[in-house]
Write a protein that holds these residues in place. Structure first.
Motif, PDB file in Angstrom:
ATOM      1  N   SER A  36       0.887  -1.106   0.099  1.00 28.93           N
ATOM      2  CA  SER A  36       0.003  -0.020  -0.084  1.00 28.93           C
ATOM      3  C   SER A  36       0.992   1.249  -0.010  1.00 28.93           C
ATOM      4  O   SER A  36       0.540   2.181  -0.367  1.00 28.93           O
ATOM      5  CB  SER A  36      -1.049   0.190   1.194  1.00 28.93           C
ATOM      6  OG  SER A  36      -0.159   0.129   2.671  1.00 28.93           O
ATOM      7  N   THR A  70      -5.036  -9.333   1.262  1.00 27.56           N
ATOM      8  CA  THR A  70      -4.904  -7.902   1.223  1.00 27.56           C
ATOM      9  C   THR A  70      -4.016  -7.216   0.279  1.00 27.56           C
ATOM     10  O   THR A  70      -4.500  -6.309  -0.606  1.00 27.56           O
ATOM     11  CB  THR A  70      -4.048  -7.341   2.417  1.00 27.56           C
ATOM     12  OG1 THR A  70      -4.719  -7.862   3.563  1.00 27.56           O
ATOM     13  CG2 THR A  70      -3.716  -5.931   2.723  1.00 27.56           C
ATOM     14  N   ARG A  73      -6.315  -6.854  -2.983  1.00 27.48           N
ATOM     15  CA  ARG A  73      -7.180  -5.718  -2.851  1.00 27.48           C
ATOM     16  C   ARG A  73      -6.170  -4.341  -3.346  1.00 27.48           C
ATOM     17  O   ARG A  73      -6.993  -3.558  -3.878  1.00 27.48           O
ATOM     18  CB  ARG A  73      -7.790  -5.636  -1.563  1.00 27.48           C
ATOM     19  CG  ARG A  73      -9.036  -6.646  -1.328  1.00 27.48           C
ATOM     20  CD  ARG A  73      -9.655  -6.273  -0.087  1.00 27.48           C
ATOM     21  NE  ARG A  73      -8.998  -6.504   1.012  1.00 27.48           N
ATOM     22  CZ  ARG A  73      -8.741  -7.836   2.044  1.00 27.48           C
ATOM     23  NH1 ARG A  73      -9.414  -8.682   1.305  1.00 27.48           N
ATOM     24  NH2 ARG A  73      -8.173  -7.575   3.005  1.00 27.48           N
ATOM     25  N   SER A 215     -10.941 -16.594   3.748  1.00 30.29           N
ATOM     26  CA  SER A 215      -9.782 -16.347   4.445  1.00 30.29           C
ATOM     27  C   SER A 215      -9.708 -16.837   5.792  1.00 30.29           C
ATOM     28  O   SER A 215     -10.750 -17.317   6.232  1.00 30.29           O
ATOM     29  CB  SER A 215      -9.868 -14.596   4.608  1.00 30.29           C
ATOM     30  OG  SER A 215     -10.937 -14.585   5.537  1.00 30.29           O
TER      31      SER A 215
END
Length: 231
Positions: A36, A70, A73, A215
């Motif tokens: 990120s 994660t 995404r 998950s």
């Protein structure tokens, strides 16, 4: 056709720009999955180094899974934002297909494996550009036995981790070298190029992650719910 591809599905993150079948530039970084924080600076640095503006990109591509929940995404959200802002199509590429594209042109079965823990792998199989086993989850032994004695190439972090088990089940197996066992954005771009030529690009909001299984949090919730139902 200029393609910007992003991969944040596993430990390394990468971004690449291609023009047709040629790689113009690629950026790869391994930094504790801080995707990120890294992906946007990577893309900016890549485009700056090429002297390009994001508006020059014709198609955006992203690996859609399986992989880190994660990470997937992050990559998908990044590409969705680019495509929405630029009004350009998106091509989603299976992480397993992108791994297999490291061996594009090889006349042999390629079996990508991503570690799924619990002695399982996310796997598929490709030969000559054709899918011969769709992405799925199975044990390492089951996957290797499917292609025993075929001289298949096994690639991905699952192949590296389970090397001995694969060779025990399939003595003819070829385990790819570590540099070919990681997903590369340039490989995803190469796969996306073929699909874009065939008109398989979609609107930004149609791209969805492909997890293949729930998950850990979802599994724990399901188990808790089942336990309550049995009371």
């Amino acid at each position: 056709m200029k393609i910007l591809a992003v991969d944040t599905s596993a430990f390394p993150a990468s971004a690449a720009v291609t023009d047709g079948e040629y790689i113009l530039g690629e950026y790869v970084i391994r930094n504790q999955r801080k995707h990120s924080q890294n992906i946007m600076p990577m893309v900016d640095s890549l485009l700056d180094g090429l002297g390009m503006d994001i508006s020059e990109i014709d198609v955006f591509a992203v690996t859609v899974g399986p992989g880190s929940f994660t990470g997937l995404r992050i990559g998908i959200s990044t590409v969705r934002a680019f495509a929405q802002a630029m009004g350009k199509p998106v091509v989603g590429i299976s992480t397993l297909e992108a791994l297999a594209y490291n061996f594009a042109g090889a006349c042999v079965t390629v079996v990508p494996m991503l570690d799924a823990r619990r002695d399982e792998v996310f796997t598929a199989a490709y030969n000559g550009g054709e899918t011969i086993l769709k992405p799925c989850v199975m044990t390492v032994g089951e996957a290797a036995e499917l292609f025993a004695d075929s001289g298949a190439i096994y690639t991905g972090d699952g192949a590296v981790k389970h090397r001995e088990e694969i060779l025990a089940a399939d003595p003819t197996a070829v385990i790819a070298s570590p540099n070919l066992c990681e997903v590369r954005a340039s490989a995803a771009a190469a796969a996306a190029y073929k699909k874009a030529e065939n008109g398989e690009g979609v609107n930004y909001n149609e791209i969805q992650p492909v997890y293949l299984r729930k998950s850990q949090a979802e599994r724990e919730y399901d188990n808790k719910t089942k336990g309550n139902d049995n009371k």
